[in-house]
Design a protein around this motif. Structure first.
Motif, PDB file in Angstrom:
ATOM      1  N   PHE A   1      20.045   3.953   2.906  1.00  0.00           N
ATOM      2  CA  PHE A   1      19.090   4.981   2.095  1.00  0.00           C
ATOM      3  C   PHE A   1      19.403   5.766   0.912  1.00  0.00           C
ATOM      4  N   ASP A   2      20.620   6.495   0.965  1.00  0.00           N
ATOM      5  CA  ASP A   2      21.307   7.081   0.141  1.00  0.00           C
ATOM      6  C   ASP A   2      21.623   6.315  -1.205  1.00  0.00           C
ATOM      7  N   ALA A   3      22.056   4.915  -1.057  1.00  0.00           N
ATOM      8  CA  ALA A   3      22.697   4.366  -1.730  1.00  0.00           C
ATOM      9  C   ALA A   3      21.583   3.493  -2.893  1.00  0.00           C
ATOM     10  N   LEU A   4      20.295   3.609  -2.254  1.00  0.00           N
ATOM     11  CA  LEU A   4      19.030   3.000  -3.209  1.00  0.00           C
ATOM     12  C   LEU A   4      18.906   3.672  -4.282  1.00  0.00           C
ATOM     13  N   ALA A   5      18.535   3.219  -5.438  1.00  0.00           N
ATOM     14  CA  ALA A   5      18.371   3.788  -6.653  1.00  0.00           C
ATOM     15  C   ALA A   5      16.797   3.752  -6.889  1.00  0.00           C
ATOM     16  N   LEU A   6      16.206   4.710  -7.448  1.00  0.00           N
ATOM     17  CA  LEU A   6      14.864   4.689  -7.730  1.00  0.00           C
ATOM     18  C   LEU A   6      14.619   3.930  -9.048  1.00  0.00           C
TER      19      LEU A   6
ATOM     20  N   PRO B   1      20.935  -1.502   7.511  1.00  0.00           N
ATOM     21  CA  PRO B   1      20.212  -0.369   7.513  1.00  0.00           C
ATOM     22  C   PRO B   1      18.887  -0.134   7.545  1.00  0.00           C
ATOM     23  N   VAL B   2      18.149  -1.306   7.270  1.00  0.00           N
ATOM     24  CA  VAL B   2      16.584  -0.964   7.478  1.00  0.00           C
ATOM     25  C   VAL B   2      15.988  -1.021   9.034  1.00  0.00           C
TER      26      VAL B   2
ATOM     27  N   GLU C   1       4.228  15.680   5.212  1.00  0.00           N
ATOM     28  CA  GLU C   1       3.633  15.102   3.743  1.00  0.00           C
ATOM     29  C   GLU C   1       4.271  15.580   2.539  1.00  0.00           C
ATOM     30  N   LEU C   2       5.074  16.374   2.490  1.00  0.00           N
ATOM     31  CA  LEU C   2       5.745  16.822   1.525  1.00  0.00           C
ATOM     32  C   LEU C   2       7.072  16.392   1.068  1.00  0.00           C
ATOM     33  N   PRO C   3       7.157  16.323  -0.273  1.00  0.00           N
ATOM     34  CA  PRO C   3       8.616  15.442  -0.657  1.00  0.00           C
ATOM     35  C   PRO C   3       9.801  16.545  -0.175  1.00  0.00           C
ATOM     36  N   ASP C   4      10.997  15.859  -0.523  1.00  0.00           N
ATOM     37  CA  ASP C   4      12.198  16.729  -0.548  1.00  0.00           C
ATOM     38  C   ASP C   4      12.585  17.354  -1.736  1.00  0.00           C
ATOM     39  N   THR C   5      11.740  17.783  -2.559  1.00  0.00           N
ATOM     40  CA  THR C   5      12.020  18.110  -3.961  1.00  0.00           C
ATOM     41  C   THR C   5      11.200  19.561  -4.063  1.00  0.00           C
TER      42      THR C   5
ATOM     43  N   ARG D   1      13.697  11.792   5.846  1.00  0.00           N
ATOM     44  CA  ARG D   1      12.723  12.310   6.800  1.00  0.00           C
ATOM     45  C   ARG D   1      13.993  13.313   7.702  1.00  0.00           C
ATOM     46  N   ASN D   2      14.955  12.871   7.778  1.00  0.00           N
ATOM     47  CA  ASN D   2      16.053  13.826   8.429  1.00  0.00           C
ATOM     48  C   ASN D   2      17.410  13.587   8.005  1.00  0.00           C
ATOM     49  N   ALA D   3      18.552  13.922   8.377  1.00  0.00           N
ATOM     50  CA  ALA D   3      19.580  13.553   8.025  1.00  0.00           C
ATOM     51  C   ALA D   3      20.098  12.018   8.186  1.00  0.00           C
ATOM     52  N   ASP D   4      19.434  11.339   9.245  1.00  0.00           N
ATOM     53  CA  ASP D   4      19.722  10.025   9.682  1.00  0.00           C
ATOM     54  C   ASP D   4      18.898   8.957   8.862  1.00  0.00           C
ATOM     55  N   TYR D   5      17.669   9.158   8.557  1.00  0.00           N
ATOM     56  CA  TYR D   5      17.127   8.349   7.514  1.00  0.00           C
ATOM     57  C   TYR D   5      15.762   8.912   7.031  1.00  0.00           C
ATOM     58  N   GLY D   6      15.106   7.988   6.189  1.00  0.00           N
ATOM     59  CA  GLY D   6      14.068   8.412   5.286  1.00  0.00           C
ATOM     60  C   GLY D   6      12.974   7.351   5.247  1.00  0.00           C
TER      61      GLY D   6
END
Ligand code: NAP
Length: 646
Positions: free
Chosen positions: A535-540, A607-608, A116-120, A641-646
């Motif tokens: 995932f990493d390439a997507l921009a907010l 990637p999805v 439930e918590l973010p990576d920030t 979520r982890n090193a592979d996906y989010g």
């Protein structure tokens, strides 16, 4: 064993003036404790600099991952703690509540954090608020970790759980802790902290330990710090009124005395399942940890007509309790933590005896299986009965912190509610009834006086977690006499360690700062469809707008027949018009959703991985045959979520 404090990355042995700590079993000295050689100013500074820095290098997600590893490590290394725990008077069952219950709390918080918590290091609290006509100035609440220390002062009865239930939310929030266990059982906390340190998992300065007194630590408290106290009313008053705490408005959470009630509904008679459930619950609460639980049932409220029957049934069960050395075969209840505690409980029983009589147990003549009853804190369970419940006052005030409970007869439900409220704020009350109207009256009558209400009947008893068990997902704490504090309650427990701040600014700036894209912030156009980008390439804020699609009547009929959803609003024009919301036949909301997927999906493998659901889905406006719909798909938030996906 000389107990050491752990301060500034070092173990500091008990000073020369160390006080002996006796075993609850036989009074022999188990350990020596004194924090006389600890430099408390240095300890506070270490937490503020190293601790804060190393914790903030991690995000909520990073800390949750560490917490899980720590829980696993403790679980793998817990066996020696059980021997020490017996010295506190705990039976195997009591020790499991303390040791495994504490480790379990870490696991639960780790899981909640990961899910439930973010990576920030920033939490969002509530939606964005529009503050201007054209939407260029908005507001949003955020929460960030306090820039200070959490000082946890714990009671003697749960040396492991008491530490871990406070440590888990503080650590997850990113706040370094200084833990001070009660001296009487500090040897068990110290052993667990040694395991934690040996694990090498916690960042530098995240956890320090004081075995002994707190010296001048409170003089160093600031407005960015927090004190979380569990213990007696008297000590909480001393600490809460410390000049530095008062002057700096240091956050202060107190969990203290509580005269918890169990209420038997007026609908329950002997022979019914609820009667047996009630008696079992009362006896368990009187005997687990020899009644040294802040949540133990101290007041047994029963309809006057059933008071004799309840007393008889409780006595029958109490007479089977075997008090003695918790390690001895057949012993079901261990001693109190020490002779001093037994003296204290006896004094409080004397105070209660001014208004009550003893129904079971002789406080002055204990027996102990496998032990000398004079050498340890042995005391039989004591059942008292109030002579004049209307006039009695001590039973609502005097907490005998041991296997002691008072039976109180009530006239009717209003009377029961009045009596329960006279505890002036408790951690928990149990109500046993099979009548929902009785349960409803009780809940509305006493909920505001309690942190938790445990409602049990024949349908839930087998799986009930019990009156006395605080759970990580539920609030633990109570108003008034119980201290006015609140702990755990899932992620609610984190908020004590976070400062809520209202941010005001442009949608673009707030989206960037908070990592949550919001309406009004600029859209970003990617150079490929988002389904083709990792995932990493997507921009907010990355957005695509699809072409429109017209929804025809044939589509609606096809969808209705295909799915079986032939609700009149989609199929019968006249009936739909009679509905206040629709001008005629309308498209199914789920049809629109499915068409939306057809519009925004880019189908080839890429990637999805999956769509795991939708939050805040609403159908706000009817779509009529021949209307066209289009989709705007925006990257609003990214949660790895982890090193592979989010
Ligand atoms: P206590 O005597 O009030 O001690 C609690 C803690 O405060 C101990 O760590 C104690 O350390 C410390 N302390 C005492 N005086 C202090 C001072 N002047 N400065 C700094 N620290 C000080 O309570 P206890 O006998 O351990 O626990 C029994 C009580 O706790 C009962 O009343 C029970 O209801 C309550 N309790 C409440 C909850 C809850 O969640 N509401 C849970 C468990 C227990 P030392 O041991 O070194 O004196």
């Amino acid at each position: 064993m000389k107990l050491a404090s752990y301060a500034c990355n070092r173990w500091i042995d008990a000073a020369a003036d160390a006080q002996p700590i006796p075993s609850a079993i036989d009074g022999t000295t188990i350990a020596l404790a004194s924090s006389g050689d600890v430099d408390f100013a240095a300890m506070a500074a270490h937490a503020r600099t190293r601790g804060t820095r190393s914790l903030r290098r991690l995000t909520f997600q990073g800390r949750a991952a560490l917490l899980k590893k720590l829980a696993q490590y403790l679980s793998d290394h817990k066996a020696p703690l059980y021997d020490l725990s017996a010295q506190t008077g705990a039976t195997r069952r009591d020790s499991a509540i303390d040791i495994d219950g504490g480790i379990g709390t870490l696991f639960v918080y780790a899981g909640m954090g990961r899910r439930e918590l973010p990576d920030t290091n920033m939490l969002i609290d509530g939606p964005q608020l529009s503050l201007s006509r054209n939407g260029s100035f908005v507001g949003r609440h955020v929460e960030t970790p306090i820039d200070g220390i959490a000082v946890h002062v714990n009671a003697y009865n749960f040396p492991c759980w008491g530490m871990l239930e406070k440590l888990a939310p503080a650590f997850l929030a990113g706040v370094p802790c200084i833990v001070k266990p009660a001296t009487q059982t500090a040897y068990l906390t110290e052993a667990m902290v040694r395991l934690i340190v040996a694990s090498g998992l916690l960042p530098e300065g995240a956890l320090q330990l004081v075995c002994g007194r707190l010296g001048d630590l409170f003089d160093h408290m600031t407005g960015q710090d927090l004190v979380s106290f569990t213990g007696s009313l008297e000590t909480s008053l001393v600490l809460r009124n410390h000049p530095a705490i008062a002057a700096n408005a240091t956050r202060f959470i107190a969990e203290r005395d509580s005269l918890n009630a169990a209420i038997l509904g007026p609908d329950v008679a002997p022979g019914s399942p609820e009667f047996d459930i009630f008696v079992r619950e009362v006896v368990r609460e009187m005997t687990v940890k020899a009644g040294q639980k802040c949540t133990a049932i101290r007041r047994i409220l029963v309809p006057a007509a059933q008071a004799d029957a309840v007393a008889d049934a409780i006595v029958q069960k109490l007479s089977r309790v075997v008090v003695g050395d918790p390690r001895a075969e057949g012993v079901t209840m261990g001693p109190l933590v020490g002779l001093g505690q037994r003296d204290d409980v006896r004094r409080r029983i004397d105070a209660l005896l001014a208004e009550a009589e003893i129904v079971f147990g002789d406080p002055e003549n204990p027996t102990a299986q496998g032990a000398d009853p004079a050498a340890g804190g042995y005391l039989p369970p004591i059942l008292l009965r109030a002579r004049d419940p209307k006039r009695a006052t001590a039973l609502h005030r005097v907490e005998a912190f041991g296997p002691v409970s008072t039976l109180v007869a009530y006239d009717d439900l209003d009377d029961a509610i009045t009596l329960a409220r006279r505890g002036e704020g408790s951690l928990v009350a149990t109500a046993v009834t099979y009548d929902p109207a009785v349960a409803g009256d009780l809940v509305f009558g006493i909920a505001s006086y309690h942190g938790r209400l445990h409602l049990v009947d024949r349908d839930s008893a087998a799986e009930s977690t019990g009156h006395g068990s605080p759970l990580p997902g539920l609030v633990h704490g109570g108003p008034g006499r119980a201290g006015g504090g609140e702990e755990m309650g899932g992620l609610r427990g984190l908020h004590h360690y976070l400062q809520r701040t209202a941010l005001q600014g442009s949608p673009a700036l707030l989206s960037r700062l908070t990592g949550h894209w919001n309406k009004g912030a600029p859209e970003v156009t990617g150079n490929a469809h988002p389904f083709r980008r990792g995932f990493d390439a997507l921009a907010l804020g990355e957005t695509i707008h699809t072409a429109p699609r017209t929804v025809t009547l044939a589509d609606i009929e096809h969808f209705a027949q295909f799915t079986g959803d032939t609700f009149y609003a989609h199929m019968d024009d006249e009936a739909a018009r009679a509905n206040p919301f629709f001008p005629g036949r309308v498209a199914h909301g789920y049809l629109l959703l499915s068409f939306a997927a057809g519009l925004f999906v880019d189908p080839a493998p890429g990637p999805v991985l999956a769509n795991y659901g939708l939050d805040s889905l609403r159908f706000m406006k009817p779509v009529l045959p021949d209307d066209a719909i289009a989709v705007r798909l925006t990257v609003k938030q990214k949660s790895p979520r982890n090193a592979d996906y989010g």
